[in-house]
Write an enzyme that holds these catalytic residues in place. Structure first.
Site: not given
Length: 264
Positions: A141, A166
């Protein structure tokens, strides 16, 4: 008494002029009739309207894509993931695994921690390009906080950065590459976008649709069947990344993806 007949025209010679037949005989050519104006008399053929050929409107070919801006002599490939043994071989860390495989393939230097950049970095040379391979240590993050100081220090423009990440919106092993765009809901890309904007290339690697809770799904490890196919996934990713390293035109990267045959 012999009567001498007067020689003269016979009464039959005073008959009316013979009217021409309207049809010619089979062996005689038809006479051509003209009017005083010189225009042909209307006939059945000339009275029939000949349909006009439909005009085909040709499409204007689409203009070629604008050339990609020059990237310079330094490139940065960033694989996103989370640091720590507990995240090894999880779906969220496939970006880490791709750049590790690429480093081995390109015979790059070992990954070394660089605290000022909050990342581990490897380095190699391909042609006239210096290629840096990065794994941020900031957790997913906060990935942007590792990338921005590195690109500022080495003066690498955003379009010379490729991010590998991903993606749960495409099938396992499928690839999607874009020259720029939105984060698409991915927290790692959101962090990067907030700091350097949207104008950077990214390679999305499919990990399959989430089953149940999304966070739990991406933090789980690949199942045994998927692990057997991971080397093929890495190979396809690195074929694409090598094309990006060598090609200034992003269109060539897209062509390479179409040849791989598992794009989405």
């Amino acid at each position: 008494q012999v009567l001498h007949r007067r020689v003269g025209k016979k009464p039959t010679d005073l008959r009316l002029p013979t009217i021409l037949k309207s049809t010619a005989s089979d062996d005689a050519p038809a006479e051509e009739h003209t009017t005083t104006s010189g225009n042909p008399e209307p006939t059945e053929t000339s009275a029939t309207a000949v349909p006009k050929a439909k005009s085909v409107k040709q499409r204007t070919p689409a203009p070629p894509p604008p050339p990609s801006p020059p990237r310079g002599s330094k490139l940065l490939i960033v694989g996103l993931g989370n640091p720590g043994q507990e995240y090894e071989m999880t779906r969220h860390n496939i970006g880490f695994h791709v750049v590790e495989e690429l480093a081995s393939r390109l015979r790059a230097s070992p990954f070394k921690p660089q605290p000022k950049f909050k990342a581990t970095v490897a380095e190699t040379t391909v042609g006239d390009k210096t290629v840096y391979l990065m794994k941020p240590l900031t957790y997913m993050n906060l990935s942007g906080s590792a990338i921005q100081p590195f690109m500022s220090f080495y003066k690498i423009p955003s379009h010379a950065i490729m991010v590998v990440v991903d993606d749960t919106n495409i099938d396992f092993g499928a690839l999607r590459v874009r020259e720029k765009g939105s984060a698409g809901g991915h927290n790692g890309l959101k962090s990067i976008q907030q700091i350097i904007g949207q104008d950077y290339p990214r390679l999305r690697v499919g990990v399959g649709a989430a089953r149940g809770d999304l966070a739990q799904y991406v933090l789980n490890r690949f199942n045994k069947a998927e692990q057997k196919d991971l080397q093929d996934v890495y190979w396809n990713c690195n074929e694409l990344l090598e094309e990006w390293i060598r090609s200034e035109a992003f269109a060539q990267v897209m062509n390479k993806l179409s040849k791989i045959g598992n794009s989405k």
